[in-house]
Design an enzyme around this catalytic site. Sequence first.
Site, PDB file in Angstrom:
ATOM      1  N   LYS A  40       0.845  -1.194   0.000  1.00 19.17           N
ATOM      2  CA  LYS A  40       0.000   0.000   0.000  1.00 19.17           C
ATOM      3  C   LYS A  40       0.887   1.253   0.000  1.00 19.17           C
ATOM      4  CE  LYS A  40      -3.818  -2.370   2.241  1.00 19.17           C
ATOM      5  NZ  LYS A  40      -4.511  -2.761   3.467  1.00 19.17           N
ATOM      6  N   GLN A  77      -4.164  -1.329   9.692  1.00 25.61           N
ATOM      7  CA  GLN A  77      -4.325  -2.681   9.139  1.00 25.61           C
ATOM      8  C   GLN A  77      -4.964  -3.608  10.180  1.00 25.61           C
ATOM      9  OE1 GLN A  77      -3.698  -3.444   5.968  1.00 25.61           O
ATOM     10  NE2 GLN A  77      -4.072  -5.633   6.113  1.00 25.61           N
ATOM     11  N   ASP A  82     -10.719   3.665   5.211  1.00 22.29           N
ATOM     12  CA  ASP A  82     -11.398   2.363   5.192  1.00 22.29           C
ATOM     13  C   ASP A  82     -12.910   2.492   5.391  1.00 22.29           C
ATOM     14  OD1 ASP A  82      -9.709   0.093   4.828  1.00 22.29           O
ATOM     15  OD2 ASP A  82      -8.711   0.572   6.719  1.00 22.29           O
TER      16      ASP A  82
HETATM   17  N1  GUN Z   1      -7.239  -6.330   6.551  1.00 27.44           N
HETATM   18  C1  GUN Z   1      -7.713  -7.028   5.487  1.00 27.44           C
HETATM   19  N2  GUN Z   1      -8.336  -6.207   4.611  1.00 27.44           N
HETATM   20  C2  GUN Z   1      -8.262  -4.972   5.134  1.00 27.44           C
HETATM   21  C3  GUN Z   1      -8.734  -3.698   4.677  1.00 27.44           C
HETATM   22  O1  GUN Z   1      -9.366  -3.546   3.628  1.00 27.44           O
HETATM   23  N3  GUN Z   1      -8.454  -2.645   5.509  1.00 27.44           N
HETATM   24  C4  GUN Z   1      -7.780  -2.802   6.673  1.00 27.44           C
HETATM   25  N4  GUN Z   1      -7.569  -1.709   7.412  1.00 27.44           N
HETATM   26  N5  GUN Z   1      -7.331  -3.962   7.117  1.00 27.44           N
HETATM   27  C5  GUN Z   1      -7.571  -5.040   6.339  1.00 27.44           C
END
Ligand code: GUN
Length: 305
Positions: A53, A97, A120
């Site tokens: 990311k 995450q 998110d």
């Molecule tokens: N863990 C797995 N998918 C995601 C996501 O889309 N966002 C976040 N913050 N954690 C994740």
Amino acid sequence: METRIIDGRKVAEQIKAEVTEELQELSKKNLVPGLAAVLVGDDPGSQLYVRMKARTSKELGMHSEAIELPGETTTEELLQVIDRLNQADEIDAILVQLPLPDHIDEDQILLAVRPDKDVDGFHPLNVRNLVTGKVGLAPCTPLGIMYLLKSEGIELKGLEAVVVGRSNIVGKPMAFLLLHQHATVTLCHSRTRDLPAVCRRADILVAAVGQPALITRDYLKEGVVVIDVGINRVESVEEGVRLFGKNSKRIGRIEERGYTLVGDVHPRDPLGVAKAVTPVPFGVGPLTIAHLMKSTVMACRLRKR
Ligand code: GUN
């Protein structure tokens, strides 16, 4: 019926090309969107995602921070990091995450992220915007899937959409996004009675339940579009042969690497039945990170317009 295999990498490139154009436009106003991705602990999968990311945002020319904290980090310490990011003007988007280690109060952390930087879409204000159909930040995997369906030219109005899996990250937001595009949505899960019969209603079937190859031929209506969100490891050659066939290259992958990936959809069953299907890997996977970039730009626009 010939089944189209949708290449998620191509759609992700399309999204990133759009982001590049948006960044050029923003740079005329001296705006550079910034993304901070925060990881607690050293889970190798999560580490890989967070670094990808951060790398993707940097490659596109955004401001980017990957903040990796030790597994012993307390809720208080993580709140302090979030407080700094909330106040940092160069940061438009904050992503924590998940999953967080058990000793951290996840609700408290997700509530602490400023709603206008909550890329998110987990903050209650953003959840409300999603449920009521207002413009705002929402989880990136379902947004990426909506982009993909649009780029495939699928008109959702009046279609039967079935979402299997009720997670906060994928299943529930997916259901609302489809609903807002006028699909008739059924949200079901592993305990739904006669799941195959419910899934056979689908013109669009989204599988996000975390069970390897759960969706078999019996779940599919002729002409369905299948979106497979699952990422599961297959570690035994015997299971690999059952899923992919004994001549598949995947068997070699298990022997070399110790595993191969399979989605929540059987890898061979949709072929000849479905109109289109996303493969695993290289289907939905690349869309999540690409859409995170688009959402970061959106967060910047919403905050600094
Ligand atoms: N863990 C797995 N998918 C995601 C996501 O889309 N966002 C976040 N913050 N954690 C994740």
